[in-house]
Motif scaffolding. Structure first.
Motif, PDB file in Angstrom:
ATOM      1  N   CYS A  89       7.619 -13.491   9.165  1.00  4.35           N
ATOM      2  CA  CYS A  89       6.560 -12.958  10.041  1.00  4.35           C
ATOM      3  C   CYS A  89       6.848 -11.520  10.429  1.00  4.35           C
ATOM      4  O   CYS A  89       5.938 -10.670  10.460  1.00  4.35           O
ATOM      5  CB  CYS A  89       6.436 -13.828  11.293  1.00  4.35           C
ATOM      6  N   HIS A  90       8.150 -11.259  10.727  1.00  2.00           N
ATOM      7  CA  HIS A  90       8.520  -9.899  11.097  1.00  2.00           C
ATOM      8  C   HIS A  90       8.246  -8.931   9.951  1.00  2.00           C
ATOM      9  O   HIS A  90       7.671  -7.846  10.139  1.00  2.00           O
ATOM     10  CB  HIS A  90      10.000  -9.869  11.489  1.00  2.00           C
ATOM     11  N   TYR A  91       8.658  -9.375   8.724  1.00  2.00           N
ATOM     12  CA  TYR A  91       8.429  -8.511   7.564  1.00  2.00           C
ATOM     13  C   TYR A  91       6.935  -8.326   7.299  1.00  2.00           C
ATOM     14  O   TYR A  91       6.476  -7.244   6.922  1.00  2.00           O
ATOM     15  CB  TYR A  91       9.119  -9.093   6.331  1.00  2.00           C
ATOM     16  N   ARG A  92       6.193  -9.423   7.494  1.00  2.28           N
ATOM     17  CA  ARG A  92       4.738  -9.304   7.283  1.00  2.28           C
ATOM     18  C   ARG A  92       4.107  -8.354   8.296  1.00  2.28           C
ATOM     19  O   ARG A  92       3.262  -7.517   7.951  1.00  2.28           O
ATOM     20  CB  ARG A  92       4.088 -10.684   7.389  1.00  2.28           C
ATOM     21  N   GLU A  93       4.506  -8.500   9.572  1.00  2.00           N
ATOM     22  CA  GLU A  93       3.972  -7.588  10.585  1.00  2.00           C
ATOM     23  C   GLU A  93       4.356  -6.148  10.285  1.00  2.00           C
ATOM     24  O   GLU A  93       3.542  -5.226  10.400  1.00  2.00           O
ATOM     25  CB  GLU A  93       4.481  -7.993  11.966  1.00  2.00           C
ATOM     26  N   GLU A  94       5.648  -5.990   9.895  1.00  4.74           N
ATOM     27  CA  GLU A  94       6.099  -4.641   9.567  1.00  4.74           C
ATOM     28  C   GLU A  94       5.328  -4.082   8.369  1.00  4.74           C
ATOM     29  O   GLU A  94       4.915  -2.915   8.349  1.00  4.74           O
ATOM     30  CB  GLU A  94       7.596  -4.668   9.261  1.00  4.74           C
ATOM     31  N   VAL A  99       1.204  -0.814   6.080  1.00  3.60           N
ATOM     32  CA  VAL A  99      -0.045  -0.679   5.307  1.00  3.60           C
ATOM     33  C   VAL A  99      -1.117   0.009   6.142  1.00  3.60           C
ATOM     34  O   VAL A  99      -1.846   0.890   5.666  1.00  3.60           O
ATOM     35  CB  VAL A  99      -0.514  -2.069   4.826  1.00  3.60           C
ATOM     36  N   GLU A 100      -1.223  -0.419   7.435  1.00  2.00           N
ATOM     37  CA  GLU A 100      -2.224   0.197   8.311  1.00  2.00           C
ATOM     38  C   GLU A 100      -1.926   1.681   8.509  1.00  2.00           C
ATOM     39  O   GLU A 100      -2.834   2.531   8.484  1.00  2.00           O
ATOM     40  CB  GLU A 100      -2.237  -0.525   9.660  1.00  2.00           C
ATOM     41  N   THR A 101      -0.594   1.958   8.699  1.00  2.00           N
ATOM     42  CA  THR A 101      -0.213   3.370   8.853  1.00  2.00           C
ATOM     43  C   THR A 101      -0.544   4.158   7.594  1.00  2.00           C
ATOM     44  O   THR A 101      -1.044   5.292   7.653  1.00  2.00           O
ATOM     45  CB  THR A 101       1.283   3.467   9.165  1.00  2.00           C
ATOM     46  N   LEU A 104      -4.219   4.698   7.508  1.00  2.00           N
ATOM     47  CA  LEU A 104      -4.607   5.768   8.431  1.00  2.00           C
ATOM     48  C   LEU A 104      -4.218   7.133   7.879  1.00  2.00           C
ATOM     49  O   LEU A 104      -4.982   8.103   7.957  1.00  2.00           O
ATOM     50  CB  LEU A 104      -3.949   5.540   9.794  1.00  2.00           C
ATOM     51  N   GLU A 105      -2.976   7.178   7.317  1.00  2.00           N
ATOM     52  CA  GLU A 105      -2.539   8.451   6.740  1.00  2.00           C
ATOM     53  C   GLU A 105      -3.419   8.844   5.554  1.00  2.00           C
ATOM     54  O   GLU A 105      -3.748  10.021   5.375  1.00  2.00           O
ATOM     55  CB  GLU A 105      -1.075   8.341   6.307  1.00  2.00           C
ATOM     56  N   ALA A 106      -3.791   7.801   4.740  1.00  2.00           N
ATOM     57  CA  ALA A 106      -4.665   8.101   3.594  1.00  2.00           C
ATOM     58  C   ALA A 106      -6.027   8.599   4.068  1.00  2.00           C
ATOM     59  O   ALA A 106      -6.584   9.569   3.527  1.00  2.00           O
ATOM     60  CB  ALA A 106      -4.828   6.858   2.717  1.00  2.00           C
ATOM     61  N   ASN A 107      -6.579   7.902   5.106  1.00  2.00           N
ATOM     62  CA  ASN A 107      -7.874   8.349   5.645  1.00  2.00           C
ATOM     63  C   ASN A 107      -7.765   9.751   6.232  1.00  2.00           C
ATOM     64  O   ASN A 107      -8.657  10.592   6.055  1.00  2.00           O
ATOM     65  CB  ASN A 107      -8.357   7.378   6.717  1.00  2.00           C
TER      66      ASN A 107
END
Length: 348
Positions: A89-94, A99-101, A104-107
């Motif tokens: 779960c920790h790895y998935r959240e990380e 991925v979200e970061t 956001l960086e890609a956007n």
């Protein structure tokens, strides 16, 4: 001597070491325990170990083991599963955060790229306008330089013209001084003449004023006489107005009587017009009946002519028939006589 790579048994021993210490196995921790090996190889062996663990998860413990060992092993297995689940779960959240970061960086990068493209387009457009403006300014500068040369030439010519006019002005000033002196002499002479003429005019004015006063007296007397005559004419006009007012009243009475007579005459005329309209209507009806009678008479005459023509044709046809009969009569008589003679002969 070439160094051999990390084997599956090495990874499995490192995982057992981590589990015995109460740590959650991971690729980084396994590599720290081993002290060597690539992340790709360790990740493949670690994935194989997890598959085997999932496959052997429901296998019952071997018989003959003490219950305490089985219980401890079960607890350890449960804790290991929970630790692995927490780590996952920790790895998935990380990973989700990364991925979200990254998104956001890609956007942000896309936005910066779009902004950069817009700025580039704007700068290109501004550069194009600037170049166009520079070209226009260059043309204006060339025209201004040409105009400047022309204006310099005109200014030089104007200065020369001003110098000419300055000299002419000085000459005119000199001539003006001379004319002013002459004019002052002439003005003094004219003032003396005007003074003499003014004295004469004052004398004539006094004489004219005396004549005017006498004329005013005469005019006042004539005005008084005219006022008296006007009053008399006014009285006569009042009398004529009264007489005219009486005549107007008489005329109004006559007009009223005439209006009454005209109204009666108008009514009589209306009645006469109604009678005339009735007579006109009867006349039109009589004309219509006469036209109908003439039409009927013409039709009767036409029919009579047709009957007469038919009768004449019948008469002529009958006369022709009788003429043919008369013509054929001797022949028929001779035939009858011959037939009688033949009959007699046959009888004899």
């Amino acid at each position: 001597m070439a160094r051999s790579g990390v084997q599956y048994q090495d990874v499995q021993q490192a995982i057992d070491t981590l589990l015995s210490r109460g740590d959650t196995p991971s690729v980084q921790r396994i590599r720290e325990v081993l002290g060597t090996g690539s992340f790709t190889t360790i990740s493949e062996h670690f994935r194989q170990w997890r598959l085997e663990r999932e496959h052997n998860r429901d296998v019952p413990p071997p018989k003959g083991l003490p219950e305490a060992v089985v219980s401890v092993a079960s607890e350890l297995w449960k804790e290991a599963r929970e630790a692995a689940h927490d780590a996952l779960c920790h790895y998935r959240e990380e990973a989700d955060r990364q991925v979200e970061t990254a998104k956001l960086e890609a956007n942000d990068a896309d936005q910066r790229a779009a902004n950069a493209e817009q700025r580039e387009s704007a700068l290109a457009e501004h550069l194009r306008h600037t170049e166009t403006r520079v070209e226009g300014l260059s043309r204006d500068l060339a025209a201004s330089q040409a105009d400047e040369a022309q204006w310099r030439t005109q200014a030089r010519e104007a200065r020369e013209e001003v110098a000419k006019w300055q000299s002419a002005y000085e000459r005119a000033q000199q001539q003006l001084g001379e004319h002013q002196a002459q004019h002052a002499d002439q003005l003094s002479q004219q003032q003396a003449e005007w003074q003499a003429r003014l004295t004469q005019e004052e004398q004539r004015h006094e004489a004219a004023e005396d004549r005017l006063m006498s004329l005013l007296d005469s005019a006042r007397q004539e005005r008084a006489q005219e006022e008296s005559a006007y009053q008399q004419r006014l009285k006569q006009a009042d009398k004529r107005n009264e007489k005219l007012a009486q005549e107007v009243k008489t005329l109004e009475k006559s007009i009223y009587q005439y209006q009454l007579e005209a109204h009666a005459e108008q009514q009589a005329q209306q009645q006469l017009q109604a009678a005339l309209n009735a007579l006109e209507q009867r006349y039109q009806e009589a004309i219509k009946k006469l036209d109908d009678a003439e039409s009927a008479l013409a039709e009767e005459a036409r029919q009579h002519d047709a009957r007469e023509k038919a009768w004449q044709e019948q008469l002529w046809s009958r006369m022709d028939a009788m003429q043919r009969q008369l013509t054929d009569l001797p022949t028929s008589l001779s035939r009858d006589q011959e037939s009688e003679r033949e009959d007699k002969d046959s009888l004899e």
